[in-house]
Design a protein around this motif. Structure first.
Motif: not given
Length: 167
Positions: A74-82
């Motif tokens: 979840t943190n990884a997805c939030r950090e680089t959403p694109l």
């Protein structure tokens, strides 16, 4: 979504997509490379839960490792959403350790939130206040060790190492 289940220590994706993390011969690996989306964390939870059971991890340890997987991805997805993110669970049979790790392309290292809010302080916050920053602390509280590793070309792995019970 690119999903890899392998017993091989060879990382099958090219290094420019998600950098390979060091592993030892004989490690058992579950990997996922994907673009961030709302269904990624629950997908990771289900994949990890099933794989941990298959690896013989005791049921009482599966929940905390699955939670760690969800928090880190979840943190990884939030950090680089694109941009692509990576997830990896590695069982090192000789050491009887499992590493749960997530990769993102951001150079910013995660920080654990040190604040402790009282119920009154939480009630006083605006309704649209976004809570966050406690997931890594939660992971660190149950892991034998947590850490980060910068990767060549940018990004980082955030990982937690567990010594779970096995059946």
């Amino acid at each position: 979504m690119s999903l890899i289940w392998t017993h091989s220590p060879i990382f099958v994706h090219s290094a420019h997509v998600v950098p390979a993390a060091p592993r030892n011969a004989g490690d058992l690996v579950l990997e996922l490379v994907t673009l961030p989306a709302p269904d990624v964390p629950p997908t990771v939870r289900e994949m990890v839960t099933n794989r941990l059971m298959w690896w013989g991890v005791a049921r009482e340890s599966v929940g905390e490792l699955s939670l760690a997987a969800v928090e880190l991805v979840t943190n990884a997805c939030r950090e680089t959403p694109l941009a692509r993110v990576g997830f990896r669970a590695v069982l090192a049979p000789r050491a009887r350790e499992i590493t749960i790790a997530a990769w993102d392309g951001s150079p910013e290292m995660p920080k654990m939130d040190d604040s402790a809010l009282t119920l009154e302080e939480i009630d006083a916050l605006p309704d649209d206040h976004e809570f966050g920053g406690w997931g890594l602390r939660l992971v660190a509280g149950s892991a034998a060790r947590v850490g980060t590793r910068s990767t060549e070309g940018g990004g980082k792995w955030v990982y937690a190492i567990y010594r779970p019970k096995f059946t």
